[in-house]
Structure formats: C-alpha cells, structure tokens
Design a protein around this motif. Structure first.
Motif, PDB file in Angstrom:
ATOM      1  N   ALA A  24      53.131  43.378  36.991  1.00 60.43           N
ATOM      2  CA  ALA A  24      51.997  44.281  37.188  1.00 60.43           C
ATOM      3  C   ALA A  24      50.745  43.755  36.495  1.00 60.43           C
ATOM      4  N   VAL A  25      50.903  43.177  35.322  1.00 65.89           N
ATOM      5  CA  VAL A  25      49.755  42.590  34.618  1.00 65.89           C
ATOM      6  C   VAL A  25      49.206  41.410  35.413  1.00 65.89           C
ATOM      7  N   VAL A  26      50.097  40.561  35.924  1.00 71.44           N
ATOM      8  CA  VAL A  26      49.656  39.411  36.724  1.00 71.44           C
ATOM      9  C   VAL A  26      48.924  39.883  37.975  1.00 71.44           C
ATOM     10  N   LEU A  27      49.457  40.891  38.646  1.00 68.02           N
ATOM     11  CA  LEU A  27      48.797  41.414  39.846  1.00 68.02           C
ATOM     12  C   LEU A  27      47.433  42.035  39.521  1.00 68.02           C
ATOM     13  N   THR A  28      47.319  42.666  38.380  1.00 70.23           N
ATOM     14  CA  THR A  28      46.034  43.250  37.983  1.00 70.23           C
ATOM     15  C   THR A  28      45.010  42.161  37.707  1.00 70.23           C
ATOM     16  N   VAL A  29      45.434  41.092  37.053  1.00 70.47           N
ATOM     17  CA  VAL A  29      44.523  39.967  36.792  1.00 70.47           C
ATOM     18  C   VAL A  29      44.112  39.296  38.103  1.00 70.47           C
ATOM     19  N   VAL A  30      45.067  39.115  39.011  1.00 66.94           N
ATOM     20  CA  VAL A  30      44.748  38.539  40.323  1.00 66.94           C
ATOM     21  C   VAL A  30      43.780  39.455  41.075  1.00 66.94           C
ATOM     22  N   SER A  31      43.997  40.750  40.986  1.00 66.32           N
ATOM     23  CA  SER A  31      43.127  41.712  41.641  1.00 66.32           C
ATOM     24  C   SER A  31      41.702  41.633  41.095  1.00 66.32           C
ATOM     25  N   ALA A  36      43.675  51.280  38.314  1.00 68.44           N
ATOM     26  CA  ALA A  36      43.058  52.353  39.095  1.00 68.44           C
ATOM     27  C   ALA A  36      41.542  52.162  39.192  1.00 68.44           C
ATOM     28  N   LEU A  37      40.914  51.736  38.113  1.00 64.10           N
ATOM     29  CA  LEU A  37      39.476  51.466  38.148  1.00 64.10           C
ATOM     30  C   LEU A  37      39.163  50.299  39.096  1.00 64.10           C
ATOM     31  N   LEU A  38      39.968  49.250  39.017  1.00 61.14           N
ATOM     32  CA  LEU A  38      39.793  48.126  39.938  1.00 61.14           C
ATOM     33  C   LEU A  38      39.966  48.570  41.385  1.00 61.14           C
ATOM     34  N   LEU A  39      40.956  49.406  41.626  1.00 65.75           N
ATOM     35  CA  LEU A  39      41.202  49.884  42.988  1.00 65.75           C
ATOM     36  C   LEU A  39      40.006  50.678  43.510  1.00 65.75           C
ATOM     37  N   LEU A  40      39.427  51.506  42.679  1.00 69.98           N
ATOM     38  CA  LEU A  40      38.257  52.289  43.093  1.00 69.98           C
ATOM     39  C   LEU A  40      37.082  51.379  43.472  1.00 69.98           C
ATOM     40  N   CYS A  90      46.731  44.141  45.935  1.00 74.16           N
ATOM     41  CA  CYS A  90      47.252  43.744  44.621  1.00 74.16           C
ATOM     42  C   CYS A  90      47.179  44.898  43.623  1.00 74.16           C
ATOM     43  N   SER A  91      46.106  45.666  43.673  1.00 74.89           N
ATOM     44  CA  SER A  91      45.980  46.804  42.749  1.00 74.89           C
ATOM     45  C   SER A  91      47.037  47.867  43.010  1.00 74.89           C
ATOM     46  N   VAL A  92      47.280  48.169  44.270  1.00 73.82           N
ATOM     47  CA  VAL A  92      48.305  49.166  44.604  1.00 73.82           C
ATOM     48  C   VAL A  92      49.692  48.658  44.191  1.00 73.82           C
ATOM     49  N   ALA A  93      49.949  47.377  44.430  1.00 71.55           N
ATOM     50  CA  ALA A  93      51.238  46.812  44.015  1.00 71.55           C
ATOM     51  C   ALA A  93      51.398  46.868  42.497  1.00 71.55           C
ATOM     52  N   ALA A  94      50.312  46.613  41.764  1.00 66.22           N
ATOM     53  CA  ALA A  94      50.378  46.703  40.305  1.00 66.22           C
ATOM     54  C   ALA A  94      50.655  48.134  39.850  1.00 66.22           C
ATOM     55  N   LEU A  95      50.026  49.104  40.502  1.00 68.08           N
ATOM     56  CA  LEU A  95      50.280  50.504  40.145  1.00 68.08           C
ATOM     57  C   LEU A  95      51.717  50.909  40.441  1.00 68.08           C
ATOM     58  N   VAL A  96      52.248  50.439  41.560  1.00 69.85           N
ATOM     59  CA  VAL A  96      53.637  50.759  41.916  1.00 69.85           C
ATOM     60  C   VAL A  96      54.596  50.134  40.911  1.00 69.85           C
ATOM     61  N   LEU A  97      54.370  48.868  40.558  1.00 68.36           N
ATOM     62  CA  LEU A  97      55.262  48.204  39.607  1.00 68.36           C
ATOM     63  C   LEU A  97      55.147  48.791  38.208  1.00 68.36           C
ATOM     64  N   THR A  98      53.980  49.277  37.842  1.00 67.43           N
ATOM     65  CA  THR A  98      53.808  49.861  36.509  1.00 67.43           C
ATOM     66  C   THR A  98      54.607  51.149  36.369  1.00 67.43           C
ATOM     67  N   TYR A 125      36.251  39.245  54.018  1.00 67.10           N
ATOM     68  CA  TYR A 125      37.269  40.157  54.545  1.00 67.10           C
ATOM     69  C   TYR A 125      38.603  39.963  53.829  1.00 67.10           C
ATOM     70  N   VAL A 126      38.978  38.709  53.609  1.00 63.25           N
ATOM     71  CA  VAL A 126      40.273  38.426  52.966  1.00 63.25           C
ATOM     72  C   VAL A 126      40.300  38.976  51.546  1.00 63.25           C
ATOM     73  N   THR A 127      39.249  38.712  50.776  1.00 64.41           N
ATOM     74  CA  THR A 127      39.234  39.210  49.394  1.00 64.41           C
ATOM     75  C   THR A 127      39.083  40.732  49.345  1.00 64.41           C
ATOM     76  N   ALA A 128      38.373  41.305  50.325  1.00 66.64           N
ATOM     77  CA  ALA A 128      38.199  42.761  50.342  1.00 66.64           C
ATOM     78  C   ALA A 128      39.513  43.471  50.628  1.00 66.64           C
ATOM     79  N   TRP A 129      40.401  42.875  51.408  1.00 64.17           N
ATOM     80  CA  TRP A 129      41.693  43.500  51.703  1.00 64.17           C
ATOM     81  C   TRP A 129      42.766  43.126  50.690  1.00 64.17           C
ATOM     82  N   ALA A 130      42.742  41.888  50.190  1.00 60.97           N
ATOM     83  CA  ALA A 130      43.787  41.439  49.255  1.00 60.97           C
ATOM     84  C   ALA A 130      43.666  42.118  47.894  1.00 60.97           C
TER      85      ALA A 130
END
Length: 120
Positions: A17-24, A88-92, A61-69, A52-57
């Motif tokens: 989850a930390v790795v996904l948050t950093v990637v996000s 959550a802040l990154l996702l917003l 990644c943020s949702v996956a990090a929240l799920v894993l957390t 488009y790719v970065t806007a969707w990816a």
C-alpha cells in the motif's frame, strides 16, 4: 522471536500500500508535468495520451492502496491511518485532474487568449 502480529502477510499488504501510494503521487506529479502538451503555438491540441494514462492510472493506484491498507487489519494503527489520509487526499486531487482531462477547452477554442467567448 516474539511478534505481536502473528501474520507477516499483513505487513506485506502495508508495504504494498505504501508503494502504491508513492507510485500514485509520482503519477500525479507526472500528469501535471505533462500539462504543456495541450497547447502548441497557441493552438489547442487537447490532452495527450500520456495525460490520459496518468489521469487514469493514478486513481487506480490510490484505490488499490486504500483497499490494501484496510484489508484484514485487526486494528488501525497510526501508520495505517496516516496512509489512508494520504491516499484519500491523493485520490481526491487525482479525480479533479481526471475531470480536467475530459473538460472542454479552457480558451474557448480560439487559441491562448480566451477571447473567443467575448468576440462575436
């Protein structure tokens, strides 16, 4: 070795989850750095493919990090709570950036001036 957490896989979920948050966060920074792709010589080209790719990816990644957390967490520690707040802040912010990718031309379609809305 006496551990308070008998399942080391839970630590793996937190690390992932930390790795996904950093990637996000990196994807969000990359998305904003590609902002110059939309205009060339005051002609609106629209968002580029990498925008488009970065806007969707990023949100994925943020949702996956929240799920894993929150996955199988017997207690919510300070590290998990901080990670949820950051993700959550990154996702917003990423959802706002995703909305911006699909919004219309801010200059009104007549170049960099934006006077197309005022001029007949």
């Amino acid at each position: 070795m006496n551990r308070t957490d008998p399942n080391p896989a839970r630590d793996g979920f937190l690390v992932a989850a930390v790795v996904l948050t950093v990637v996000s966060a990196g994807l969000l920074a990359a998305h904003f750095s590609f902002d110059g792709d939309t205009y060339q010589h005051c002609a609106y080209l629209g968002p580029s493919t990498r925008m488009y790719v970065t806007a969707w990816a990023g949100p994925l990644c943020s949702v996956a990090a929240l799920v894993l957390t929150g996955r199988r967490a017997p207690r919510f520690t300070g590290a998990r709570a901080a990670l949820v707040c950051v993700a959550a802040l990154l996702l917003l912010v990423q959802l706002v950036a995703l909305y911006w990718v699909y919004s219309s031309d801010p200059a009104g379609g007549t170049g960099c001036s934006g006077l197309g809305l005022l001029a007949p």
